[in-house]
Enzyme design. Structure first.
Site, PDB file in Angstrom:
ATOM      1  N   SER A  87      43.196  31.431  33.551  1.00  0.00           N
ATOM      2  CA  SER A  87      41.795  31.075  33.760  1.00  0.00           C
ATOM      3  C   SER A  87      41.072  31.001  32.429  1.00  0.00           C
ATOM      4  CB  SER A  87      41.107  32.111  34.658  1.00  0.00           C
ATOM      5  OG  SER A  87      41.706  32.157  35.926  1.00  0.00           O
ATOM      6  N   GLY A  99      37.542  30.002  32.293  1.00  0.00           N
ATOM      7  CA  GLY A  99      36.121  29.851  32.567  1.00  0.00           C
ATOM      8  C   GLY A  99      35.723  28.395  32.742  1.00  0.00           C
ATOM      9  N   GLY A 116      38.221  25.476  32.589  1.00  0.00           N
ATOM     10  CA  GLY A 116      39.211  25.244  33.623  1.00  0.00           C
ATOM     11  C   GLY A 116      40.382  26.194  33.560  1.00  0.00           C
ATOM     12  N   GLY A 141      38.469  33.828  40.362  1.00  0.00           N
ATOM     13  CA  GLY A 141      39.883  34.056  40.094  1.00  0.00           C
ATOM     14  C   GLY A 141      40.659  34.407  41.347  1.00  0.00           C
ATOM     15  N   ASP A 142      40.023  35.143  42.259  1.00  0.00           N
ATOM     16  CA  ASP A 142      40.685  35.514  43.506  1.00  0.00           C
ATOM     17  C   ASP A 142      40.934  34.275  44.371  1.00  0.00           C
ATOM     18  OD1 ASP A 142      40.355  38.134  42.609  1.00  0.00           O
ATOM     19  OD2 ASP A 142      38.418  38.319  43.624  1.00  0.00           O
TER      20      ASP A 142
END
Length: 334
Positions: free
Chosen positions: A222, A224, A227, A253-254
């Protein structure tokens, strides 16, 4: 079947304020209390998208009672392991003016050895009894470990997943990230800061290669607003939105992990396909007020992604000790 494990769950408390002023007094409408923790957020998203899931977590104390009561109303299939220590709290303050979120997480309390054993047994039982029609089993290990957790906890859980023939996704940080790679997790999903902290390598591709060399098959990184990257032993793919989104990134993120888990359960292995869906669901989560949900516009977000494969010359700068292990053609990924 997707089995999620949240070793350090939290009662998530979320308030929306007009603007956060350091040192100031803030007023907000009534906040929302929700059973949370990264694994539960993953389970909520996957369940809402029609995937068969079972969420495993611990719960204890007065906050654990509130945690259990809220989770019972969610409709997400779950099993809670009773522990003596009180379930921790996580506080999210959403700033409407800036479009960002300030989070304060309690560290949590370490369960007793017998309580950890009960969690492991629940994982084993859930994987062993997963119906064949629910697809390939996927074990998701998400979130932090409480202070004092056994060093072998994560490897032991990953070992249970591999013994059951499951794909294993680990979304953690610090030494646990390296431990998950060493134990052979199929997919690791750090963010750029977590990757640099764990590996001591500033370059994200080189850091991802270190995790591959240790034993992971795919790193979803990840970044932010920039992308996400998918890095395997023979390909690097990146995906991003044309324009960044403002909102609540708490569960982004989950949602990415949920996307990966759902596709792996369906037998999908293509890193580009996994990356596109993970990036789209992550972006769709930002548009929702609470973690564990994604906006129904995710197909449009996925269709509009900018996706490319950067030059692999970056790999030539990686020391041999950090280069990925070659994949034998036809080898089933972990």
């Amino acid at each position: 079947m997707i089995v999620t494990v949240t070793p350090n769950p939290a009662l998530d408390l979320t308030w929306h304020v007009d603007r956060i002023v350091p040192g100031g007094t803030h007023r907000a409408d009534t906040g929302v209390a929700r059973a949370g923790g990264k694994g539960l957020n993953v389970a909520r998203v996957a369940h809402a998208q029609g995937a068969p899931v079972r969420a495993l977590a611990t719960a204890g104390g007065p906050t654990g009672d509130e945690f259990a009561a809220e989770l019972a109303t969610s409709g997400v299939p779950h099993e809670l392991i009773a522990v003596q220590g009180a379930t921790r709290r996580s506080i999210a303050l959403v700033d409407a003016h800036l479009g960002d979120t300030t989070i304060v997480n309690e560290r949590g309390l370490n369960p007793a050895p017998a309580e950890w054993d009960a969690l492991k047994e629940a994982v084993r039982r859930s994987l062993d009894t997963a119906p064949a029609r629910s697809g390939r089993p996927v074990l998701v290990l998400s979130g932090s470990l409480p202070p004092g957790a056994p060093a072998d906890l994560l490897p032991a859980l990953i070992g249970l997943g591999r013994e059951a023939g499951a794909a294993v996704i680990a979304d953690t940080s610090g030494p646990a990230l390296l431990s998950a790679a060493d134990a052979g997790a199929t997919v690791l999903k750090p963010n750029a800061a977590e990757l640099a902290e764990a590996t001591g390598i500033a370059d994200p591709v080189a850091g991802a290669c270190e995790l591959l060399h240790r034993g992971a098959s795919l790193v979803l990184l990840s970044r932010g607003a920039d992308g996400m990257l998918a890095v395997t032993s023979d390909v690097i793919v990146r995906a991003r939105l044309a324009e960044p989104l403002a909102g609540n990134p708490t569960g982004a993120g989950d949602a990415a992990v949920a996307a990966c888990a759902v596709l792996l359960a369906r037998g999908e292995k293509d890193p580009s396909v996994l990356l596109r869906r993970a990036t789209a669901w992550s972006a769709a989560a930002v548009l929702m007020p609470l973690a564990g949900e994604i906006h129904p516009s995710w197909p449009d977000l996925e269709a509009g992604l900018l996706v490319d494969s950067p030059s692999l010359t970056a790999l030539h700068r990686v020391p041999w000790s950090a280069r990925p292990v070659p994949v034998v053609p036809g080898m089933d990924p972990r």
